[in-house]
Design a protein around this motif. Structure first.
Motif, PDB file in Angstrom:
ATOM      1  N   ASP A  17       0.813  -1.223   0.000  1.00 35.17           N
ATOM      2  CA  ASP A  17       0.000   0.000   0.000  1.00 35.17           C
ATOM      3  C   ASP A  17       0.847   1.274   0.000  1.00 35.17           C
ATOM      4  N   ASP A  18       2.132   1.151   0.357  1.00 33.06           N
ATOM      5  CA  ASP A  18       3.012   2.332   0.368  1.00 33.06           C
ATOM      6  C   ASP A  18       3.533   2.667  -1.022  1.00 33.06           C
ATOM      7  N   LEU A  19       3.382   1.731  -1.980  1.00 27.11           N
ATOM      8  CA  LEU A  19       4.184   1.844  -3.198  1.00 27.11           C
ATOM      9  C   LEU A  19       3.855   3.045  -4.078  1.00 27.11           C
ATOM     10  N   GLU A  20       2.610   3.512  -4.029  1.00 24.16           N
ATOM     11  CA  GLU A  20       2.294   4.703  -4.833  1.00 24.16           C
ATOM     12  C   GLU A  20       3.135   5.892  -4.341  1.00 24.16           C
ATOM     13  N   ALA A  21       3.169   6.073  -3.019  1.00 24.42           N
ATOM     14  CA  ALA A  21       3.951   7.179  -2.443  1.00 24.42           C
ATOM     15  C   ALA A  21       5.443   6.958  -2.635  1.00 24.42           C
ATOM     16  N   VAL A  22       5.886   5.719  -2.458  1.00 21.44           N
ATOM     17  CA  VAL A  22       7.311   5.401  -2.608  1.00 21.44           C
ATOM     18  C   VAL A  22       7.766   5.685  -4.043  1.00 21.44           C
ATOM     19  N   VAL A  23       6.976   5.228  -5.011  1.00 18.36           N
ATOM     20  CA  VAL A  23       7.374   5.415  -6.419  1.00 18.36           C
ATOM     21  C   VAL A  23       7.351   6.907  -6.783  1.00 18.36           C
ATOM     22  N   ALA A  24       6.433   7.674  -6.209  1.00 16.75           N
ATOM     23  CA  ALA A  24       6.404   9.123  -6.480  1.00 16.75           C
ATOM     24  C   ALA A  24       7.707   9.773  -5.993  1.00 16.75           C
ATOM     25  N   ILE A  25       8.182   9.377  -4.811  1.00 17.46           N
ATOM     26  CA  ILE A  25       9.450   9.924  -4.290  1.00 17.46           C
ATOM     27  C   ILE A  25      10.606   9.449  -5.177  1.00 17.46           C
ATOM     28  N   GLU A  26      10.551   8.173  -5.539  1.00 15.04           N
ATOM     29  CA  GLU A  26      11.608   7.579  -6.370  1.00 15.04           C
ATOM     30  C   GLU A  26      11.761   8.323  -7.706  1.00 15.04           C
ATOM     31  N   VAL A  27      10.614   8.559  -8.367  1.00 20.13           N
ATOM     32  CA  VAL A  27      10.633   9.204  -9.692  1.00 20.13           C
ATOM     33  C   VAL A  27      11.177  10.633  -9.578  1.00 20.13           C
ATOM     34  N   ALA A  28      10.852  11.294  -8.452  1.00 16.88           N
ATOM     35  CA  ALA A  28      11.333  12.662  -8.269  1.00 16.88           C
ATOM     36  C   ALA A  28      12.799  12.708  -7.835  1.00 16.88           C
ATOM     37  N   SER A  29      13.368  11.552  -7.464  1.00 12.86           N
ATOM     38  CA  SER A  29      14.701  11.538  -6.868  1.00 12.86           C
ATOM     39  C   SER A  29      15.808  11.035  -7.785  1.00 12.86           C
ATOM     40  N   TYR A  30      15.449  10.214  -8.771  1.00  7.80           N
ATOM     41  CA  TYR A  30      16.490   9.548  -9.567  1.00  7.80           C
ATOM     42  C   TYR A  30      16.277   9.729 -11.065  1.00  7.80           C
ATOM     43  N   PRO A  31      17.366   9.886 -11.809  1.00  9.29           N
ATOM     44  CA  PRO A  31      17.239   9.960 -13.276  1.00  9.29           C
ATOM     45  C   PRO A  31      16.757   8.635 -13.887  1.00  9.29           C
ATOM     46  N   VAL A  32      17.126   7.526 -13.254  1.00 10.19           N
ATOM     47  CA  VAL A  32      16.656   6.211 -13.742  1.00 10.19           C
ATOM     48  C   VAL A  32      15.973   5.509 -12.557  1.00 10.19           C
ATOM     49  N   PRO A  33      14.697   5.843 -12.317  1.00  7.84           N
ATOM     50  CA  PRO A  33      14.042   5.347 -11.091  1.00  7.84           C
ATOM     51  C   PRO A  33      13.677   3.867 -11.143  1.00  7.84           C
ATOM     52  N   TRP A  34      13.617   3.248  -9.977  1.00  7.78           N
ATOM     53  CA  TRP A  34      13.055   1.899  -9.856  1.00  7.78           C
ATOM     54  C   TRP A  34      11.563   1.984 -10.162  1.00  7.78           C
ATOM     55  N   LYS A  35      11.042   0.874 -10.674  1.00  8.39           N
ATOM     56  CA  LYS A  35       9.613   0.807 -10.955  1.00  8.39           C
ATOM     57  C   LYS A  35       8.893   0.129  -9.768  1.00  8.39           C
ATOM     58  N   HIS A  36       7.570   0.261  -9.782  1.00  8.01           N
ATOM     59  CA  HIS A  36       6.695  -0.345  -8.781  1.00  8.01           C
ATOM     60  C   HIS A  36       7.087  -1.817  -8.543  1.00  8.01           C
ATOM     61  N   GLU A  37       7.279  -2.565  -9.632  1.00  7.91           N
ATOM     62  CA  GLU A  37       7.568  -4.006  -9.538  1.00  7.91           C
ATOM     63  C   GLU A  37       8.863  -4.280  -8.773  1.00  7.91           C
ATOM     64  N   HIS A  38       9.808  -3.386  -8.929  1.00  9.22           N
ATOM     65  CA  HIS A  38      11.105  -3.555  -8.276  1.00  9.22           C
ATOM     66  C   HIS A  38      10.935  -3.493  -6.747  1.00  9.22           C
ATOM     67  N   PHE A  39      10.151  -2.506  -6.285  1.00 10.56           N
ATOM     68  CA  PHE A  39       9.894  -2.411  -4.845  1.00 10.56           C
ATOM     69  C   PHE A  39       9.062  -3.609  -4.362  1.00 10.56           C
ATOM     70  N   LYS A  40       8.123  -4.024  -5.210  1.00 11.66           N
ATOM     71  CA  LYS A  40       7.276  -5.166  -4.858  1.00 11.66           C
ATOM     72  C   LYS A  40       8.159  -6.408  -4.658  1.00 11.66           C
ATOM     73  N   ASP A  41       9.139  -6.575  -5.533  1.00 11.52           N
ATOM     74  CA  ASP A  41      10.075  -7.701  -5.396  1.00 11.52           C
ATOM     75  C   ASP A  41      10.867  -7.602  -4.091  1.00 11.52           C
ATOM     76  N   GLU A  42      11.264  -6.375  -3.724  1.00  8.45           N
ATOM     77  CA  GLU A  42      12.024  -6.200  -2.476  1.00  8.45           C
ATOM     78  C   GLU A  42      11.171  -6.581  -1.261  1.00  8.45           C
ATOM     79  N   ILE A  43       9.883  -6.235  -1.325  1.00  6.86           N
ATOM     80  CA  ILE A  43       8.980  -6.576  -0.212  1.00  6.86           C
ATOM     81  C   ILE A  43       8.896  -8.097  -0.058  1.00  6.86           C
ATOM     82  N   ALA A  44       8.919  -8.799  -1.202  1.00  3.61           N
ATOM     83  CA  ALA A  44       8.748 -10.259  -1.174  1.00  3.61           C
ATOM     84  C   ALA A  44      10.058 -11.015  -0.955  1.00  3.61           C
TER      85      ALA A  44
END
Ligand SMILES: CC(C)(COP(=O)(O)OP(=O)(O)OC[C@H]1O[C@@H](n2cnc3c(N)ncnc32)[C@H](O)[C@@H]1OP(=O)(O)O)[C@@H](O)C(=O)NCCC(=O)NCCS
Length: 156
Positions: A18-45
């Motif tokens: 449930d955090d991933l929408e907010a996490v990805v928004a920070i990620e996209v604003a922070s990095y030139p080549v951001p991680w995608k939603h799936e990447h964080f989902k994989d880390e959670i698992a």
């Protein structure tokens, strides 16, 4: 009477989907080549990954992804919402990562950082990481990565 289950204003907890929408928004604003939603989902698992978030007044304001396997831990990602930077949130996230990694049995923590990322390099140096190597052209084949390490246990 004190309220039960009252959360401190800023606290750290495990990252959930449930955090991933907010996490990805920070990620996209922070990095030139951001991680995608799936990447964080994989880390959670993932079995040896411990992603966690900093939450302020109910909002995710930063996160870090820690991997820890046997004696080695690695910070795979860390970012703080741009409007909340400079208030010690990254330091708090890293200190949480140090204690978590120690709990998992790690003895050393490492990470890679873009050579141009002065804010992050200053942060890591402040927390006693030292430069141990360079990967030439690691980012987009043009920018070097600085490898940094920090011992988690005092040598005997
Ligand atoms: C790097 C980053 C995570 C720092 O987050 P932050 O919450 O602002 O950092 P903190 O407030 O905890 O800072 C702790 C220390 O880091 C250093 N630091 C942080 N930002 C800095 C900056 N812009 N310039 C110089 N030093 C900085 C300082 O030494 C600071 O200590 P001080 O406040 O006592 O001077 C944040 O800038 C960010 O999200 N950047 C984009 C993502 C990124 O680059 N991540 C790292 C990838 S390897």
């Amino acid at each position: 009477m004190p309220l039960m289950n009252q959360q401190p204003l800023l606290h750290i907890r495990v990252m959930i989907e449930d955090d991933l929408e907010a996490v990805v928004a920070i990620e996209v604003a922070s990095y030139p080549v951001p991680w995608k939603h799936e990447h964080f989902k994989d880390e959670i698992a993932a079995r040896y990954s411990w992603p966690f978030v900093a939450v302020e007044e109910g909002n995710v304001v930063g996160y870090a992804c820690l991997m820890s396997l046997f004696e080695e831990a690695q910070i795979l990602n860390i970012a703080v919402q741009s409007s909340r930077r400079g208030r010690g949130i990254a330091r708090m996230l890293l200190e949480h990562a140090f204690s978590l990694a120690l709990e998992k049995g790690a003895e050393v923590m490492s990470l890679e950082v873009r050579a141009s990322n002065i804010a992050a390099i200053s942060l890591y140096e402040k927390l006693d990481f030292t430069r141990v190597g360079i990967r030439t052209g690691y980012y987009e084949s043009t920018e070097d990565a600085i490898l940094m390490e920090k011992p988690l246990k005092e040598s005997p």
